[in-house]
Design a protein around this motif. Structure first.
Motif, PDB file in Angstrom:
ATOM      1  N   ARG A  61       0.848  -1.210   0.000  1.00  0.00           N
ATOM      2  CA  ARG A  61       0.000   0.000   0.000  1.00  0.00           C
ATOM      3  C   ARG A  61       0.874   1.247   0.000  1.00  0.00           C
ATOM      4  O   ARG A  61       0.584   2.210  -0.712  1.00  0.00           O
ATOM      5  N   LEU A  62       1.930   1.233   0.801  1.00  0.00           N
ATOM      6  CA  LEU A  62       2.862   2.356   0.834  1.00  0.00           C
ATOM      7  C   LEU A  62       3.488   2.561  -0.538  1.00  0.00           C
ATOM      8  O   LEU A  62       3.537   3.693  -1.047  1.00  0.00           O
ATOM      9  N   ASP A  63       3.940   1.493  -1.151  1.00  0.00           N
ATOM     10  CA  ASP A  63       4.564   1.586  -2.479  1.00  0.00           C
ATOM     11  C   ASP A  63       3.570   2.082  -3.526  1.00  0.00           C
ATOM     12  O   ASP A  63       3.936   2.890  -4.391  1.00  0.00           O
ATOM     13  N   GLU A  64       2.321   1.623  -3.451  1.00  0.00           N
ATOM     14  CA  GLU A  64       1.285   2.102  -4.379  1.00  0.00           C
ATOM     15  C   GLU A  64       1.102   3.607  -4.256  1.00  0.00           C
ATOM     16  O   GLU A  64       1.035   4.317  -5.251  1.00  0.00           O
ATOM     17  N   TRP A  65       0.987   4.074  -3.006  1.00  0.00           N
ATOM     18  CA  TRP A  65       0.798   5.512  -2.809  1.00  0.00           C
ATOM     19  C   TRP A  65       1.993   6.286  -3.354  1.00  0.00           C
ATOM     20  O   TRP A  65       1.831   7.302  -4.028  1.00  0.00           O
ATOM     21  N   ARG A  66       3.201   5.803  -3.080  1.00  0.00           N
ATOM     22  CA  ARG A  66       4.391   6.496  -3.583  1.00  0.00           C
ATOM     23  C   ARG A  66       4.375   6.563  -5.109  1.00  0.00           C
ATOM     24  O   ARG A  66       4.739   7.591  -5.686  1.00  0.00           O
ATOM     25  N   ASP A  67       3.977   5.497  -5.771  1.00  0.00           N
ATOM     26  CA  ASP A  67       3.900   5.491  -7.235  1.00  0.00           C
ATOM     27  C   ASP A  67       2.898   6.530  -7.734  1.00  0.00           C
ATOM     28  O   ASP A  67       3.163   7.260  -8.695  1.00  0.00           O
ATOM     29  N   VAL A  68       1.744   6.593  -7.073  1.00  0.00           N
ATOM     30  CA  VAL A  68       0.711   7.558  -7.455  1.00  0.00           C
ATOM     31  C   VAL A  68       1.229   8.980  -7.239  1.00  0.00           C
ATOM     32  O   VAL A  68       1.042   9.865  -8.080  1.00  0.00           O
ATOM     33  N   TYR A  69       1.906   9.194  -6.118  1.00  0.00           N
ATOM     34  CA  TYR A  69       2.463  10.519  -5.828  1.00  0.00           C
ATOM     35  C   TYR A  69       3.515  10.905  -6.879  1.00  0.00           C
ATOM     36  O   TYR A  69       3.500  12.022  -7.398  1.00  0.00           O
ATOM     37  N   ARG A  70       4.422   9.976  -7.196  1.00  0.00           N
ATOM     38  CA  ARG A  70       5.451  10.268  -8.211  1.00  0.00           C
ATOM     39  C   ARG A  70       4.812  10.619  -9.554  1.00  0.00           C
ATOM     40  O   ARG A  70       5.292  11.502 -10.257  1.00  0.00           O
ATOM     41  N   GLU A  71       3.753   9.937  -9.894  1.00  0.00           N
ATOM     42  CA  GLU A  71       3.039  10.225 -11.148  1.00  0.00           C
ATOM     43  C   GLU A  71       2.473  11.645 -11.108  1.00  0.00           C
ATOM     44  O   GLU A  71       2.581  12.388 -12.080  1.00  0.00           O
ATOM     45  N   ILE A  83       2.992  20.475  -3.431  1.00  0.00           N
ATOM     46  CA  ILE A  83       2.201  20.283  -2.207  1.00  0.00           C
ATOM     47  C   ILE A  83       0.827  19.732  -2.564  1.00  0.00           C
ATOM     48  O   ILE A  83       0.351  18.767  -1.959  1.00  0.00           O
ATOM     49  N   LEU A  84       0.201  20.329  -3.556  1.00  0.00           N
ATOM     50  CA  LEU A  84      -1.126  19.870  -3.968  1.00  0.00           C
ATOM     51  C   LEU A  84      -1.071  18.475  -4.586  1.00  0.00           C
ATOM     52  O   LEU A  84      -2.059  17.726  -4.525  1.00  0.00           O
ATOM     53  N   ALA A  85       0.083  18.094  -5.128  1.00  0.00           N
ATOM     54  CA  ALA A  85       0.251  16.740  -5.664  1.00  0.00           C
ATOM     55  C   ALA A  85       0.099  15.697  -4.554  1.00  0.00           C
ATOM     56  O   ALA A  85      -0.384  14.579  -4.806  1.00  0.00           O
ATOM     57  N   VAL A  86       0.487  16.050  -3.342  1.00  0.00           N
ATOM     58  CA  VAL A  86       0.295  15.122  -2.220  1.00  0.00           C
ATOM     59  C   VAL A  86      -1.202  14.917  -1.995  1.00  0.00           C
ATOM     60  O   VAL A  86      -1.676  13.779  -1.864  1.00  0.00           O
ATOM     61  N   PHE A  87      -1.957  16.017  -1.967  1.00  0.00           N
ATOM     62  CA  PHE A  87      -3.411  15.904  -1.809  1.00  0.00           C
ATOM     63  C   PHE A  87      -4.013  15.103  -2.956  1.00  0.00           C
ATOM     64  O   PHE A  87      -4.834  14.207  -2.744  1.00  0.00           O
ATOM     65  N   ASP A  88      -3.593  15.412  -4.179  1.00  0.00           N
ATOM     66  CA  ASP A  88      -4.130  14.710  -5.357  1.00  0.00           C
ATOM     67  C   ASP A  88      -3.786  13.222  -5.334  1.00  0.00           C
ATOM     68  O   ASP A  88      -4.583  12.390  -5.770  1.00  0.00           O
ATOM     69  N   VAL A 123       5.296   1.001   9.499  1.00  0.00           N
ATOM     70  CA  VAL A 123       5.130   1.346   8.081  1.00  0.00           C
ATOM     71  C   VAL A 123       4.156   2.512   7.955  1.00  0.00           C
ATOM     72  O   VAL A 123       4.390   3.463   7.213  1.00  0.00           O
ATOM     73  N   VAL A 124       3.071   2.448   8.700  1.00  0.00           N
ATOM     74  CA  VAL A 124       2.055   3.507   8.647  1.00  0.00           C
ATOM     75  C   VAL A 124       2.626   4.818   9.189  1.00  0.00           C
ATOM     76  O   VAL A 124       2.467   5.864   8.566  1.00  0.00           O
ATOM     77  N   ALA A 125       3.290   4.749  10.325  1.00  0.00           N
ATOM     78  CA  ALA A 125       3.887   5.957  10.902  1.00  0.00           C
ATOM     79  C   ALA A 125       4.886   6.569   9.935  1.00  0.00           C
ATOM     80  O   ALA A 125       4.926   7.795   9.759  1.00  0.00           O
ATOM     81  N   PHE A 126       5.665   5.722   9.278  1.00  0.00           N
ATOM     82  CA  PHE A 126       6.644   6.203   8.305  1.00  0.00           C
ATOM     83  C   PHE A 126       5.951   6.955   7.172  1.00  0.00           C
ATOM     84  O   PHE A 126       6.383   8.033   6.773  1.00  0.00           O
ATOM     85  N   GLN A 127       4.847   6.398   6.643  1.00  0.00           N
ATOM     86  CA  GLN A 127       4.143   7.051   5.537  1.00  0.00           C
ATOM     87  C   GLN A 127       3.578   8.395   5.977  1.00  0.00           C
ATOM     88  O   GLN A 127       3.686   9.384   5.254  1.00  0.00           O
ATOM     89  N   LYS A 128       3.006   8.471   7.155  1.00  0.00           N
ATOM     90  CA  LYS A 128       2.429   9.724   7.639  1.00  0.00           C
ATOM     91  C   LYS A 128       3.530  10.760   7.878  1.00  0.00           C
ATOM     92  O   LYS A 128       3.358  11.942   7.569  1.00  0.00           O
ATOM     93  N   GLU A 129       4.667  10.313   8.406  1.00  0.00           N
ATOM     94  CA  GLU A 129       5.806  11.222   8.584  1.00  0.00           C
ATOM     95  C   GLU A 129       6.367  11.664   7.238  1.00  0.00           C
ATOM     96  O   GLU A 129       6.797  12.806   7.079  1.00  0.00           O
ATOM     97  N   GLU A 130       6.355  10.752   6.265  1.00  0.00           N
ATOM     98  CA  GLU A 130       6.843  11.099   4.930  1.00  0.00           C
ATOM     99  C   GLU A 130       5.984  12.190   4.304  1.00  0.00           C
ATOM    100  O   GLU A 130       6.501  13.121   3.683  1.00  0.00           O
ATOM    101  N   VAL A 131       4.675  12.103   4.476  1.00  0.00           N
ATOM    102  CA  VAL A 131       3.774  13.125   3.948  1.00  0.00           C
ATOM    103  C   VAL A 131       4.113  14.476   4.563  1.00  0.00           C
ATOM    104  O   VAL A 131       4.252  15.478   3.848  1.00  0.00           O
TER     105      VAL A 131
END
Length: 191
Positions: A61-71, A83-88, A123-131
């Protein structure tokens, strides 16, 4: 048979759908193997335990989100757009779960079921901190000398996004995420 998806992928796909739709605790090994169309032994040939499968699901799930964000980043040319790309990316990632009945952030949903100290929660904490780190990074691009106010704004944006995702999960659609994006635009316009 040569073109068939490997058992590991089928198990991960089945787990992703069932963990998201039904919950981690409510989904047994038998349901996962039946949904994947594999023997129970296939699960243990690919994962040491259900906990190992849960961790693989969360990492995926983390990797999926990162791929979507990179896109989304490919079209973002300014710090504000990044910044808005994170929301999108949250809106885009949410769309991937609609066929299963949208329930909000799959990572947070799974983490809520895991005990304190479980590696999946990290993993979840890492993703939230990454955001929050991404928000801070892009805010610093906008205002290099802003100091501590950058940390506060990054935290506000993070809370806005995560709160919207929680409410969107309760609503069953992404309208709250789109509203949060509009609020983020107004915050960025005031900087």
């Amino acid at each position: 048979m040569a073109g068939r998806m490997p058992a590991r992928e089928r198990l991960l796909n089945a787990a992703a759908e069932l963990f998201y739709r039904e919950g981690v605790g409510a989904t047994g090994i038998d349901a996962i193997t039946a949904h994947a169309g594999v023997a129970k032994m296939s699960l243990y040939n690919n994962f040491s335990s259900k906990a190992d499968l849960v961790n693989a699901y969360m990492q995926r799930r983390l990797d999926e989100w990162r791929d979507v964000y990179r896109e989304r980043l490919t079209n973002a040319t300014t710090p504000q757009e990044r910044i808005l790309a994170v929301f999108d990316s949250y809106v885009d990632h949410a769309a991937l779960a609609y066929e299963w009945g949208f329930r909000g952030c799959g990572l947070l949903n799974a983490a809520a079921e895991l005990p304190i100290g479980d590696p999946g929660r990290a993993v979840v904490a890492f993703q939230k901190e990454e955001v929050e780190r991404l928000f801070k990074e892009h805010l610093l691009e906008m205002q290099p000398g802003a100091g501590v106010s950058i940390d506060e704004t990054a935290q506000h944006l993070s809370f806005l996004l995560e709160g919207a995702m929680s409410r969107a999960g309760l609503d069953g659609h992404d309208a709250r995420l789109k509203t949060a994006r509009k609020i983020a635009v107004s915050i960025l316009e005031q900087l």
